[in-house]
Design an enzyme around this catalytic site. Structure first.
Site, PDB file in Angstrom:
ATOM      1  N   ASN A  62       0.829  -1.203   0.000  1.00 28.56           N
ATOM      2  CA  ASN A  62       0.000   0.000   0.000  1.00 28.56           C
ATOM      3  C   ASN A  62       0.866   1.258   0.000  1.00 28.56           C
ATOM      4  O   ASN A  62       1.944   1.295   0.577  1.00 28.56           O
ATOM      5  CB  ASN A  62      -1.041   0.006   1.132  1.00 28.56           C
ATOM      6  CG  ASN A  62      -0.496  -0.282   2.509  1.00 28.56           C
ATOM      7  OD1 ASN A  62       0.540  -0.894   2.667  1.00 28.56           O
ATOM      8  ND2 ASN A  62      -1.225   0.159   3.521  1.00 28.56           N
ATOM      9  N   GLU A  64       0.417   5.143   0.851  1.00 31.02           N
ATOM     10  CA  GLU A  64      -0.475   6.151   1.456  1.00 31.02           C
ATOM     11  C   GLU A  64      -0.025   7.564   1.093  1.00 31.02           C
ATOM     12  O   GLU A  64       1.038   7.781   0.494  1.00 31.02           O
ATOM     13  CB  GLU A  64      -0.524   5.944   2.967  1.00 31.02           C
ATOM     14  CG  GLU A  64      -1.159   4.602   3.306  1.00 31.02           C
ATOM     15  CD  GLU A  64      -1.516   4.450   4.769  1.00 31.02           C
ATOM     16  OE1 GLU A  64      -1.051   5.247   5.615  1.00 31.02           O
ATOM     17  OE2 GLU A  64      -2.270   3.497   5.071  1.00 31.02           O
ATOM     18  N   CYS A  73      -4.229   0.798  -2.427  1.00 34.97           N
ATOM     19  CA  CYS A  73      -4.067  -0.487  -1.737  1.00 34.97           C
ATOM     20  C   CYS A  73      -2.983  -1.336  -2.413  1.00 34.97           C
ATOM     21  O   CYS A  73      -2.727  -1.213  -3.617  1.00 34.97           O
ATOM     22  CB  CYS A  73      -5.369  -1.272  -1.771  1.00 34.97           C
ATOM     23  SG  CYS A  73      -6.703  -0.538  -0.826  1.00 34.97           S
ATOM     24  N   GLU A  75      -3.080  -4.375  -3.310  1.00 34.26           N
ATOM     25  CA  GLU A  75      -3.571  -5.232  -4.399  1.00 34.26           C
ATOM     26  C   GLU A  75      -3.564  -4.482  -5.728  1.00 34.26           C
ATOM     27  O   GLU A  75      -3.221  -5.042  -6.778  1.00 34.26           O
ATOM     28  CB  GLU A  75      -4.997  -5.710  -4.107  1.00 34.26           C
ATOM     29  CG  GLU A  75      -5.118  -6.618  -2.893  1.00 34.26           C
ATOM     30  CD  GLU A  75      -5.371  -5.875  -1.579  1.00 34.26           C
ATOM     31  OE1 GLU A  75      -4.910  -4.724  -1.434  1.00 34.26           O
ATOM     32  OE2 GLU A  75      -6.023  -6.454  -0.706  1.00 34.26           O
ATOM     33  N   CYS A 112     -10.578  -4.792  -0.181  1.00 38.46           N
ATOM     34  CA  CYS A 112     -11.664  -3.802  -0.096  1.00 38.46           C
ATOM     35  C   CYS A 112     -12.522  -3.870  -1.369  1.00 38.46           C
ATOM     36  O   CYS A 112     -12.161  -4.529  -2.353  1.00 38.46           O
ATOM     37  CB  CYS A 112     -11.089  -2.399   0.099  1.00 38.46           C
ATOM     38  SG  CYS A 112     -10.426  -1.666  -1.409  1.00 38.46           S
ATOM     39  N   CYS A 115     -10.778  -2.840  -4.642  1.00 39.85           N
ATOM     40  CA  CYS A 115      -9.832  -3.872  -5.101  1.00 39.85           C
ATOM     41  C   CYS A 115     -10.565  -5.090  -5.656  1.00 39.85           C
ATOM     42  O   CYS A 115     -10.110  -5.715  -6.609  1.00 39.85           O
ATOM     43  CB  CYS A 115      -8.893  -4.269  -3.975  1.00 39.85           C
ATOM     44  SG  CYS A 115      -7.680  -2.987  -3.604  1.00 39.85           S
TER      45      CYS A 115
HETATM   46  N1  THU Z   1      -5.333  -1.637   2.465  1.00 44.92           N
HETATM   47  C1  THU Z   1      -4.749  -2.397   1.499  1.00 44.92           C
HETATM   48  O1  THU Z   1      -3.670  -2.062   0.975  1.00 44.92           O
HETATM   49  N2  THU Z   1      -5.376  -3.522   1.116  1.00 44.92           N
HETATM   50  C2  THU Z   1      -6.505  -4.033   1.692  1.00 44.92           C
HETATM   51  O2  THU Z   1      -6.968  -5.106   1.304  1.00 44.92           O
HETATM   52  C3  THU Z   1      -7.161  -3.278   2.764  1.00 44.92           C
HETATM   53  C4  THU Z   1      -6.580  -1.958   3.090  1.00 44.92           C
HETATM   54  C5  THU Z   1      -4.611  -0.430   2.919  1.00 44.92           C
HETATM   55  C6  THU Z   1      -5.229   0.878   2.548  1.00 44.92           C
HETATM   56  C7  THU Z   1      -4.666   1.779   3.621  1.00 44.92           C
HETATM   57  O3  THU Z   1      -3.372   2.214   3.228  1.00 44.92           O
HETATM   58  C8  THU Z   1      -4.527   0.883   4.830  1.00 44.92           C
HETATM   59  O4  THU Z   1      -4.553  -0.447   4.329  1.00 44.92           O
HETATM   60  C9  THU Z   1      -5.607   1.057   5.860  1.00 44.92           C
HETATM   61  O5  THU Z   1      -6.868   0.969   5.291  1.00 44.92           O
END
Ligand code: THU
Length: 161
Positions: A62, A64, A73, A75, A112, A115
Site C-alpha cells: 500500500n 499512502e 491499496c 492489491e 476492499c 480492489c
Molecule cells: N489496504 C490495502 O492495501 N489492502 C486491503 O486489502 C485493505 C486496506 C490499505 C489501505 C490503507 O493504506 C490501509 O490499508 C488502511 O486501510
C-alpha cells in the site's frame, strides 16, 4: 418473486503449516514484504505477492498519502505493476498479508470493494482465474478460489453489451 442465495466456499486452515509448499512460500513472501509498505498514516502495512501463470513473481504494497483519498491499496499496486510489466500474463495466485503496527495481525483480511472490482476485471481481461491466499503475520489462512465470488452481481463490461 424468487429469493436467490449467492454463496461461495472458502478453504480455512488453522495455520500456514497446513498449506502446500508453493502456497506457503507465496504467503511467507507476502508476510515479509509488508515491511516495504508506505503506511505512515494508518500504520497498517499490506503486501500482495502474486505468482503469474508463467511462474514470475509480482509484488505490491500500500502507498499512502497525506491526502487520504489518494492512498492506493497493495492489491491495486500489484495489478498495475503486473499489467505494465507482464501484459496479458494471468495471475494464478495472489497472497495478501498485513502488519498492523497498532494491533494484532492474526486474522486474515480480504480485499476492499475497490480492489475486488479491480481483481474481477483483471481476471476477466486475462481470462485467468485468480486464487487468493489471505492471512496476517500468523494464524488462520483463508483461500478463495475465484475472486469473482467476492463480488456477487458485479458490474463488468458484460453489463454493457
Ligand atoms: N489496504 C490495502 O492495501 N489492502 C486491503 O486489502 C485493505 C486496506 C490499505 C489501505 C490503507 O493504506 C490501509 O490499508 C488502511 O486501510
Amino acid at each position: 418473486m424468487n429469493k436467490v442465495t449467492h454463496q461461495f466456499i472458502t478453504e480455512e486452515y488453522e495455520g500456514i503449516e497446513f498449506l502446500n509448499v508453493p502456497d506457503a512460500e507465496l504467503l511467507i513472501r507476502a508476510r515479509l514484504f509488508t515491511a516495504n509498505a508506505y503506511a505512515p498514516y494508518s500504520n497498517f502495512k499490506v503486501a500482495a505477492v502474486a505468482k503469474l501463470v508463467d511462474g514470475q513473481i509480482v509484488k505490491g504494497v500500500n502507498q499512502e498519502n497525506a491526502a487520504y483519498p489518494v492512498c492506493i491499496c497493495a492489491e491495486r499496486v500489484l495489478l498495475s505493476t503486473a499489467a505494465m510489466l507482464h501484459p496479458n500474463v494471468g495471475i494464478e495466485t495472489m497472497a495478501i498479508s498485513y502488519l498492523n503496527e497498532n494491533g494484532s495481525s492474526e486474522t486474515p483480511i480480504s480485499p476492499c470493494g475497490v480492489c475486488r472490482q479491480s481483481l474481477v476485471e483483471y481476471q476477466q481481461r486475462t481470462n485467468q482465474v485468480i486464487r487468493l491466499i489471505l492471512s496476517g503475520q500468523k494464524g488462520k489462512v483463508f483461500i478463495v478460489e475465484n475472486v469473482e465470488s467476492l463480488l456477487p452481481l458485479s458490474f463488468s463490461n458484460k453489463s454493457m453489451m
